[in-house]
Design a protein around this motif. Structure first.
Motif, PDB file in Angstrom:
ATOM      1  N   GLU A 105       1.229  -1.033   0.164  1.00  0.00           N
ATOM      2  CA  GLU A 105      -0.069  -0.158  -0.544  1.00  0.00           C
ATOM      3  C   GLU A 105       0.750   0.686  -0.198  1.00  0.00           C
ATOM      4  OE1 GLU A 105      -2.522   1.630  -0.606  1.00  0.00           O
ATOM      5  OE2 GLU A 105      -3.978   1.230   0.475  1.00  0.00           O
ATOM      6  N   ILE A 106       0.876   1.870  -0.986  1.00  0.00           N
ATOM      7  CA  ILE A 106       1.728   3.184  -0.859  1.00  0.00           C
ATOM      8  C   ILE A 106       0.391   4.774  -0.557  1.00  0.00           C
ATOM      9  CG2 ILE A 106       2.567   4.951  -2.203  1.00  0.00           C
ATOM     10  CD1 ILE A 106       4.239   2.305  -3.471  1.00  0.00           C
ATOM     11  N   ALA A 107       0.499   5.078   0.103  1.00  0.00           N
ATOM     12  CA  ALA A 107      -0.685   6.476   0.580  1.00  0.00           C
ATOM     13  C   ALA A 107      -1.888   5.575   0.347  1.00  0.00           C
ATOM     14  CB  ALA A 107      -0.823   7.371  -0.220  1.00  0.00           C
ATOM     15  N   GLU A 108      -3.340   6.223  -0.235  1.00  0.00           N
ATOM     16  CA  GLU A 108      -3.799   5.483   0.062  1.00  0.00           C
ATOM     17  C   GLU A 108      -4.609   4.224  -0.984  1.00  0.00           C
ATOM     18  OE1 GLU A 108      -7.266   7.893   1.624  1.00  0.00           O
ATOM     19  OE2 GLU A 108      -6.542   7.245   3.852  1.00  0.00           O
ATOM     20  N   PHE A 109      -3.312   4.317  -2.367  1.00  0.00           N
ATOM     21  CA  PHE A 109      -4.186   3.887  -3.271  1.00  0.00           C
ATOM     22  C   PHE A 109      -4.546   2.449  -3.711  1.00  0.00           C
ATOM     23  CE2 PHE A 109      -2.140   0.455  -6.993  1.00  0.00           C
ATOM     24  CZ  PHE A 109      -2.719   1.246  -7.807  1.00  0.00           C
ATOM     25  N   LEU A 110      -3.797   1.474  -2.741  1.00  0.00           N
ATOM     26  CA  LEU A 110      -4.760   0.421  -2.290  1.00  0.00           C
ATOM     27  C   LEU A 110      -5.878   0.422  -2.078  1.00  0.00           C
ATOM     28  CD1 LEU A 110      -3.843  -2.802  -3.807  1.00  0.00           C
ATOM     29  CD2 LEU A 110      -3.045  -2.872  -1.109  1.00  0.00           C
ATOM     30  N   LYS A 111      -6.368   1.182  -1.455  1.00  0.00           N
ATOM     31  CA  LYS A 111      -7.275   1.053  -0.572  1.00  0.00           C
ATOM     32  C   LYS A 111      -8.541   2.061  -1.732  1.00  0.00           C
ATOM     33  CE  LYS A 111      -9.728   4.179   3.294  1.00  0.00           C
ATOM     34  NZ  LYS A 111      -9.464   5.461   4.341  1.00  0.00           N
ATOM     35  N   ASN A 112      -7.930   2.927  -2.400  1.00  0.00           N
ATOM     36  CA  ASN A 112      -9.076   3.105  -3.550  1.00  0.00           C
ATOM     37  C   ASN A 112      -9.380   2.615  -4.446  1.00  0.00           C
ATOM     38  OD1 ASN A 112      -9.064   5.619  -2.436  1.00  0.00           O
ATOM     39  ND2 ASN A 112      -7.730   6.749  -3.023  1.00  0.00           N
ATOM     40  N   GLN A 113      -8.035   2.020  -4.980  1.00  0.00           N
ATOM     41  CA  GLN A 113      -8.554   0.636  -5.878  1.00  0.00           C
ATOM     42  C   GLN A 113      -9.199  -0.017  -5.356  1.00  0.00           C
ATOM     43  OE1 GLN A 113      -6.800  -0.487  -9.020  1.00  0.00           O
ATOM     44  NE2 GLN A 113      -6.251   1.856  -8.664  1.00  0.00           N
ATOM     45  N   ASN A 114      -9.647  -0.499  -3.926  1.00  0.00           N
ATOM     46  CA  ASN A 114     -10.621  -1.820  -3.728  1.00  0.00           C
ATOM     47  C   ASN A 114     -11.906  -0.674  -3.886  1.00  0.00           C
ATOM     48  OD1 ASN A 114      -8.421  -3.738  -3.039  1.00  0.00           O
ATOM     49  ND2 ASN A 114      -7.688  -2.821  -1.606  1.00  0.00           N
ATOM     50  N   GLN A 115     -12.362   0.140  -3.593  1.00  0.00           N
ATOM     51  CA  GLN A 115     -13.581   0.925  -3.529  1.00  0.00           C
ATOM     52  C   GLN A 115     -13.813   0.006  -4.708  1.00  0.00           C
ATOM     53  OE1 GLN A 115     -12.679   4.527  -1.797  1.00  0.00           O
ATOM     54  NE2 GLN A 115     -12.709   4.152   0.346  1.00  0.00           N
ATOM     55  N   ALA A 116     -12.928   0.811  -6.004  1.00  0.00           N
ATOM     56  CA  ALA A 116     -13.352   1.198  -7.567  1.00  0.00           C
ATOM     57  C   ALA A 116     -14.106  -0.870  -7.483  1.00  0.00           C
ATOM     58  CB  ALA A 116     -12.473   1.630  -8.145  1.00  0.00           C
ATOM     59  N   LEU A 117     -13.138  -1.305  -7.293  1.00  0.00           N
ATOM     60  CA  LEU A 117     -12.945  -2.627  -7.442  1.00  0.00           C
ATOM     61  C   LEU A 117     -14.812  -3.301  -6.532  1.00  0.00           C
ATOM     62  CD1 LEU A 117     -11.734  -5.148  -8.834  1.00  0.00           C
ATOM     63  CD2 LEU A 117     -11.142  -5.731  -6.455  1.00  0.00           C
ATOM     64  N   GLN A 118     -14.897  -2.258  -5.884  1.00  0.00           N
ATOM     65  CA  GLN A 118     -16.223  -3.023  -5.232  1.00  0.00           C
ATOM     66  C   GLN A 118     -17.080  -2.549  -6.189  1.00  0.00           C
ATOM     67  OE1 GLN A 118     -16.506  -5.500  -2.922  1.00  0.00           O
ATOM     68  NE2 GLN A 118     -14.017  -5.069  -2.504  1.00  0.00           N
ATOM     69  N   GLN A 119     -16.988  -1.097  -6.218  1.00  0.00           N
ATOM     70  CA  GLN A 119     -18.792  -0.881  -7.405  1.00  0.00           C
ATOM     71  C   GLN A 119     -18.257  -1.981  -8.453  1.00  0.00           C
ATOM     72  OE1 GLN A 119     -17.880   2.920  -7.918  1.00  0.00           O
ATOM     73  NE2 GLN A 119     -18.129   3.668  -5.661  1.00  0.00           N
ATOM     74  N   TYR A 120     -17.306  -2.471  -9.463  1.00  0.00           N
ATOM     75  CA  TYR A 120     -16.969  -3.152 -10.478  1.00  0.00           C
ATOM     76  C   TYR A 120     -17.235  -4.324 -10.013  1.00  0.00           C
ATOM     77  CZ  TYR A 120     -15.488  -5.383 -14.207  1.00  0.00           C
ATOM     78  OH  TYR A 120     -14.851  -6.192 -15.499  1.00  0.00           O
TER      79      TYR A 120
END
Length: 266
Positions: free
Chosen positions: A190-205
């Motif tokens: 995890e760098i900053a909140e990159f993975l967290k943001n990716q996960n949020q977008a992924l959840q919607q997908y």
């Protein structure tokens, strides 16, 4: 006697051979600790100064005097006491080894993980200090029994992620090759909140995919990169355990297909 070897254990074994005694009969001083270095660079051997324990020397002296009939009653009494103490010591050691063996399996995993995390943190911090990025290790822990979670953050977090996450992927690949090769562990970076943001977008997908699967019984994802494909695969398999969920590849593109299980005769 000064001994140099790859690590402390190898140095002790070499000293025991040269001094013709057991490793437990050695007295030694560490002159230099071994250092694995990072990716093979900065490696150092262990250096020790070793000698035989005094009580072993006394025992050997007695045996030599006994052979040549040059010993006194005082020497005999002293050596007898040494032998008695040695017997008691060996019995205690034997009991200790048996006791340790009973509890070894219980504590080994946590102790090993703690040592591994300390070593990874030290080497990672040294690597970051020598880089041009203002970034540091925020968190480092076991994500699960087979994976290390590494969280980096700082002023240059965005630069370290890079356009379309190209630097993130490169750093993640570098860390995986090092940590998996040395410790047999996977890496979740995890760098900053990159993975967290990716996960949020992924959840919607994934919610969108789930609706399609429930409606049509199957689906195929868009091409996904290595950061997302594993997360998507895990979540779809967990949500649809009775479906066939697998990764397919078309050239350099990888995607996930979800279908019903089919028997060969169907």
């Amino acid at each position: 006697m000064t001994i140099e070897a790859r690590d402390l254990q190898s140095a002790l074994i070499e000293a025991s051979k040269n001094l013709e005694c057991s490793v437990i009969d050695l007295e030694y001083e560490i002159l230099q600790n071994s250092k694995a270095g990072f990716l093979g660079f900065g490696r150092k051997n262990a250096i020790i100064k070793a000698s035989i324990k005094k009580r072993i020397q006394s025992s050997r002296a007695f045996k030599k005097d006994h052979t040549t009939n040059k010993y006194s009653s005082k020497t005999i009494q002293g050596v007898k006491k040494e032998i008695e103490r040695e017997d008691i010591f060996q019995k205690k050691q034997s009991y200790s080894i048996k006791s340790d063996t009973i509890f070894d399996n219980f504590y080994r995993e946590n102790l090993a993980n703690s040592d591994i995390l300390d070593e990874i943190r030290l080497k990672l911090e040294n690597l970051l200090q020598n880089s041009s990025f203002q970034i540091s290790v925020v968190e480092l822990k076991m994500y699960n029994e087979n994976c290390v979670f590494i969280h980096l953050d700082g002023k240059d977090a965005a630069l370290m992620i890079g356009k379309q996450a190209h630097r993130y992927k490169a750093i993640s690949y570098l860390l995986y090759n090092w940590i998996n090769l040395r410790y047999k562990l996977n890496v979740r970076l995890e760098i900053a909140e990159f993975l967290k943001n990716q996960n949020q977008a992924l959840q919607q997908y994934i919610e969108h995919l789930s609706r399609k699967i429930r409606m049509y019984g199957r689906c195929q994802t868009k091409p996904l990169d290595s950061v997302l494909i594993k997360l998507t695969l895990e979540q779809l398999r967990a949500e649809f355990p009775n479906k066939f969920v697998s990764i397919r590849q078309n050239g350099e593109q990888r995607f996930i297909v979800v279908n019903d299980f089919h028997k060969k005769d169907e």
